[in-house]
Design a protein around this motif. Structure first.
Motif, PDB file in Angstrom:
ATOM      1  N   HIS A   1     -63.223  31.410 -20.958  1.00  0.00           N
ATOM      2  CA  HIS A   1     -62.038  31.419 -21.733  1.00  0.00           C
ATOM      3  C   HIS A   1     -62.193  32.107 -22.994  1.00  0.00           C
ATOM      4  O   HIS A   1     -63.103  31.929 -23.385  1.00  0.00           O
ATOM      5  N   ASN A   2     -60.918  32.578 -23.372  1.00  0.00           N
ATOM      6  CA  ASN A   2     -61.271  33.244 -24.687  1.00  0.00           C
ATOM      7  C   ASN A   2     -61.475  32.147 -25.887  1.00  0.00           C
ATOM      8  O   ASN A   2     -62.088  32.078 -26.708  1.00  0.00           O
ATOM      9  N   GLY A   3     -60.485  31.192 -26.036  1.00  0.00           N
ATOM     10  CA  GLY A   3     -60.507  30.174 -26.936  1.00  0.00           C
ATOM     11  C   GLY A   3     -59.696  30.645 -28.041  1.00  0.00           C
ATOM     12  O   GLY A   3     -59.004  31.747 -28.073  1.00  0.00           O
TER      13      GLY A   3
ATOM     14  N   LEU B   1     -54.985  26.046 -22.055  1.00  0.00           N
ATOM     15  CA  LEU B   1     -56.118  25.154 -22.457  1.00  0.00           C
ATOM     16  C   LEU B   1     -56.165  23.555 -21.627  1.00  0.00           C
ATOM     17  O   LEU B   1     -57.329  23.201 -21.578  1.00  0.00           O
TER      18      LEU B   1
ATOM     19  N   GLU C   1     -59.336  21.834 -20.486  1.00  0.00           N
ATOM     20  CA  GLU C   1     -59.893  20.730 -20.597  1.00  0.00           C
ATOM     21  C   GLU C   1     -59.969  19.768 -19.662  1.00  0.00           C
ATOM     22  O   GLU C   1     -61.020  19.002 -19.659  1.00  0.00           O
TER      23      GLU C   1
ATOM     24  N   ALA D   1     -65.878  28.868 -24.059  1.00  0.00           N
ATOM     25  CA  ALA D   1     -64.907  29.503 -25.059  1.00  0.00           C
ATOM     26  C   ALA D   1     -65.440  30.606 -25.595  1.00  0.00           C
ATOM     27  O   ALA D   1     -66.395  30.419 -26.696  1.00  0.00           O
TER      28      ALA D   1
ATOM     29  N   GLU E   1     -65.276  31.654 -29.541  1.00  0.00           N
ATOM     30  CA  GLU E   1     -65.890  30.603 -30.601  1.00  0.00           C
ATOM     31  C   GLU E   1     -67.273  31.154 -30.868  1.00  0.00           C
ATOM     32  O   GLU E   1     -67.851  30.680 -31.903  1.00  0.00           O
TER      33      GLU E   1
END
Length: 173
Positions: A94-96, A104, A108, A119, A122
């Motif tokens: 995922h992009n984050g 999200l 999680e 992510a 990040e």
């Protein structure tokens, strides 16, 4: 008498033929099921990361992209089948950086259940916004910078090789 013998063998020949056809069909089904069950699954949130991940992994894993072209990652909602895919994934990419707000919580929850998640935003040293309302916050739109995309490719490649069983490192590299 010949007529009676012929009838006695006909049901046996028919039964043998049915057993043979059934065995062949069962064998084909078993091959299909086994192959599908052994192929790792990678779930990717956005279409851009999905394209990158598919290019990296090739046919080494099944890649499921949650958001198709044109989907708004800020308002996208996960369907029940997509939530199940997330929970069963070997890796979530995922992009984050706040891009996929509504996804999200699913990421999680899967992470807490033991699913590996990356992510990407990040890890690419994202640029920061310069505008007043977002000044100083990381910009999640890293794919507009080729150098950051190259870093993203390395991050995804390394994570696939290190954490997804059944992926051939030489093929992925």
């Amino acid at each position: 008498m010949t007529h009676l013998v012929h009838h006695r063998h006909r049901p046996t020949a028919l039964a043998a033929a049915l057993v043979l056809v059934g065995t062949l069909l069962l064998g084909l089904t078993a091959c299909t099921t086994t192959t599908g069950a052994q192929r790792p699954g990678v779930v990717v949130t956005t279409d851009i990361l999905g394209d990158i991940t598919r290019e990296i992994v090739g046919d080494q894993a099944e890649v499921t992209v949650l958001m198709g072209p044109g989907a708004d990652p800020h308002s996208f909602g996960v369907s029940a089948p997509q939530a199940a895919k997330i929970e069963q994934a070997d890796l979530i990419v995922h992009n984050g950086l706040g891009l996929e707000e509504n996804v999200l919580r699913h990421v999680e929850a899967a992470r807490e259940a033991g699913v590996d998640a990356l992510a990407v935003g990040e890890g690419v040293d994202p640029l920061t916004y310069a505008s007043d309302d977002m000044a100083g916050r990381p910009d999640p739109h890293f794919w507009t910078d080729p150098l950051r995309v190259r870093t993203a490719v390395r991050l995804i490649t390394d994570r696939l090789i290190e954490h997804v069983d059944g992926v051939d490192a030489a093929v992925v590299r």
